[in-house]
Design a protein around this motif. Sequence first.
Motif, mmCIF file in Angstrom:
data_model
loop_
_atom_site.group_PDB
_atom_site.id
_atom_site.type_symbol
_atom_site.label_atom_id
_atom_site.label_comp_id
_atom_site.label_asym_id
_atom_site.label_seq_id
_atom_site.Cartn_x
_atom_site.Cartn_y
_atom_site.Cartn_z
ATOM 1 N N GLU A 85 5.150 16.195 10.315
ATOM 2 C CA GLU A 85 4.235 16.976 10.290
ATOM 3 C C GLU A 85 3.682 17.571 8.662
ATOM 4 O O GLU A 85 4.544 17.237 8.212
ATOM 5 C CB GLU A 85 3.964 18.108 10.952
ATOM 6 C CG GLU A 85 4.273 17.867 12.392
ATOM 7 C CD GLU A 85 4.470 19.440 13.491
ATOM 8 O OE1 GLU A 85 5.126 20.348 13.012
ATOM 9 O OE2 GLU A 85 4.436 19.111 14.715
ATOM 10 N N TYR A 104 -0.726 16.181 11.947
ATOM 11 C CA TYR A 104 0.013 14.883 11.521
ATOM 12 C C TYR A 104 -0.983 13.698 11.309
ATOM 13 O O TYR A 104 -0.278 12.684 10.357
ATOM 14 C CB TYR A 104 -0.205 14.392 13.056
ATOM 15 C CG TYR A 104 0.513 14.861 13.835
ATOM 16 C CD1 TYR A 104 2.172 15.435 13.731
ATOM 17 C CD2 TYR A 104 -0.121 15.870 15.169
ATOM 18 C CE1 TYR A 104 2.589 15.717 15.302
ATOM 19 C CE2 TYR A 104 0.682 15.944 16.220
ATOM 20 C CZ TYR A 104 1.971 16.237 15.779
ATOM 21 O OH TYR A 104 3.016 16.622 17.087
ATOM 22 N N ARG A 161 10.724 15.540 11.624
ATOM 23 C CA ARG A 161 10.580 14.481 12.367
ATOM 24 C C ARG A 161 9.117 13.671 12.761
ATOM 25 O O ARG A 161 9.246 12.864 13.160
ATOM 26 C CB ARG A 161 11.628 14.608 13.431
ATOM 27 C CG ARG A 161 11.892 14.436 14.693
ATOM 28 C CD ARG A 161 12.205 15.123 15.628
ATOM 29 N NE ARG A 161 10.978 16.128 16.442
ATOM 30 C CZ ARG A 161 11.642 17.467 17.391
ATOM 31 N NH1 ARG A 161 12.656 17.586 16.802
ATOM 32 N NH2 ARG A 161 10.145 17.765 16.804
ATOM 33 N N ASP A 162 8.592 15.310 13.481
ATOM 34 C CA ASP A 162 7.193 14.498 13.739
ATOM 35 C C ASP A 162 6.439 14.354 12.674
ATOM 36 O O ASP A 162 5.230 13.849 13.442
ATOM 37 C CB ASP A 162 7.008 15.807 14.448
ATOM 38 C CG ASP A 162 8.137 15.918 15.567
ATOM 39 O OD1 ASP A 162 8.198 15.973 16.169
ATOM 40 O OD2 ASP A 162 7.359 17.374 16.514
ATOM 41 N N TYR A 173 8.208 20.500 26.782
ATOM 42 C CA TYR A 173 7.298 20.808 25.813
ATOM 43 C C TYR A 173 5.971 21.246 25.934
ATOM 44 O O TYR A 173 5.744 22.919 26.304
ATOM 45 C CB TYR A 173 6.833 19.145 25.323
ATOM 46 C CG TYR A 173 5.420 19.972 24.098
ATOM 47 C CD1 TYR A 173 5.862 19.954 22.558
ATOM 48 C CD2 TYR A 173 4.037 19.379 24.848
ATOM 49 C CE1 TYR A 173 4.067 20.578 22.321
ATOM 50 C CE2 TYR A 173 3.584 20.143 24.053
ATOM 51 C CZ TYR A 173 3.261 19.989 22.059
ATOM 52 O OH TYR A 173 2.370 20.695 21.881
ATOM 53 N N ARG A 184 11.659 19.419 12.150
ATOM 54 C CA ARG A 184 10.490 19.367 13.334
ATOM 55 C C ARG A 184 9.422 18.539 11.725
ATOM 56 O O ARG A 184 8.313 17.559 13.004
ATOM 57 C CB ARG A 184 9.988 20.664 14.198
ATOM 58 C CG ARG A 184 8.720 19.840 14.613
ATOM 59 C CD ARG A 184 8.070 21.270 15.485
ATOM 60 N NE ARG A 184 6.548 21.749 14.219
ATOM 61 C CZ ARG A 184 7.282 23.017 13.801
ATOM 62 N NH1 ARG A 184 8.671 23.404 14.264
ATOM 63 N NH2 ARG A 184 6.272 23.495 13.099
ATOM 64 N N ARG A 185 9.140 19.258 11.395
ATOM 65 C CA ARG A 185 7.711 18.723 10.247
ATOM 66 C C ARG A 185 8.368 17.674 9.644
ATOM 67 O O ARG A 185 7.882 16.225 10.179
ATOM 68 C CB ARG A 185 8.250 20.009 9.242
ATOM 69 C CG ARG A 185 7.632 20.915 9.222
ATOM 70 C CD ARG A 185 5.630 21.173 9.662
ATOM 71 N NE ARG A 185 5.955 22.678 9.485
ATOM 72 C CZ ARG A 185 4.784 23.511 9.754
ATOM 73 N NH1 ARG A 185 4.001 22.067 10.263
ATOM 74 N NH2 ARG A 185 4.234 24.172 9.995
ATOM 75 N N GLU A 222 0.304 9.216 22.832
ATOM 76 C CA GLU A 222 1.749 8.979 23.767
ATOM 77 C C GLU A 222 1.099 9.531 25.219
ATOM 78 O O GLU A 222 0.992 10.701 25.515
ATOM 79 C CB GLU A 222 2.248 10.780 23.288
ATOM 80 C CG GLU A 222 2.983 10.553 21.572
ATOM 81 C CD GLU A 222 3.418 12.011 21.170
ATOM 82 O OE1 GLU A 222 4.343 12.129 23.125
ATOM 83 O OE2 GLU A 222 3.538 12.580 20.438
#
Length: 318
Positions: A258, A139, A255-256, A23, A252-253, A85
Amino acid sequence: MVTAECPEVAVADAAALAAARRYAVLQPFVVDKEPLFRAMMHLVEEAGVTPARVVELGVGTGGFLEAVARAGVWPQAGLVGADLEAARLVVAHESLAALDRPVTLCGGVNALDAGDPFYRVTVPPGSADVVVMAQFEHYAPSDPGSALARRLTREGRAWCTKAALRRLAWSRLRPGGWLFVIDDYAAEDADQQARWDRAWDAHVARELSGEPVRQAWHARGLGAAVLRGRGYHPGRPLDERLALAARARRRRRHRDGEEVQRWSEAMDDFRALAGDGGCGLVPHPATASHPQFFLLWARRPAGRASGSVAGNPEGSGA
């Protein structure tokens, strides 16, 4: 010198640490936040403010604090970064340790929970001159009835709305202090959103297929196989790379977790905090590739003390 206030900073499993390092390499190519970091520094310096304490919530791999240290600005300021994290904090620790600048990293804090003791202990009310959230507030749910709010509630996870999160950050400012938020925002209508999405997908496909990202990847010893596995390589047809970027954006939206908010709604909230004359919006200068990225800022009036905000009962959940 980097100080870790919590033991979680030093603890991360190998898979999470590898993902955090990937990342850190890819992020500057995908989202170039440096122009907006410089805009923040310029606004503060232009106002004649010398910050004594700079706090980043959701510090991630340390991009903003590293930018401050490399720029040599605010040399007397204490720099504080907090994140939940552990793996990203380890990477931040590695990057910042090479710089001659004291930084405090705080691990194991859930800054999305309006009732989290982090806000009472690590950053007391009225103690910061600058509070930054860079790609962090997405988030948080945009409103109490949003899809993300319902999902977090089903999963039994604590959360607060973007508005509540901004007010918590705002309450930590000294009089004259600055709140800065960098994030991607939703467009005002579906047609504009479709144009923004196409522009973003084209940018991602181009950058992740380019030679500079491959060189950076190799310099960190990450190996080309992982990049090829992602499907971004020059030999693949452009339409396939564009489709890949679009799928990755949507995945991504979800999964994470967002959720983006219309930029005009976000600005309405900043005006509610600071008034029309106490806030503003800076578009990303690369409008062709980053049309949805903005820097929003608000400044607390110099003569107004900062009160403690316990969170909005209508804007939080557990």
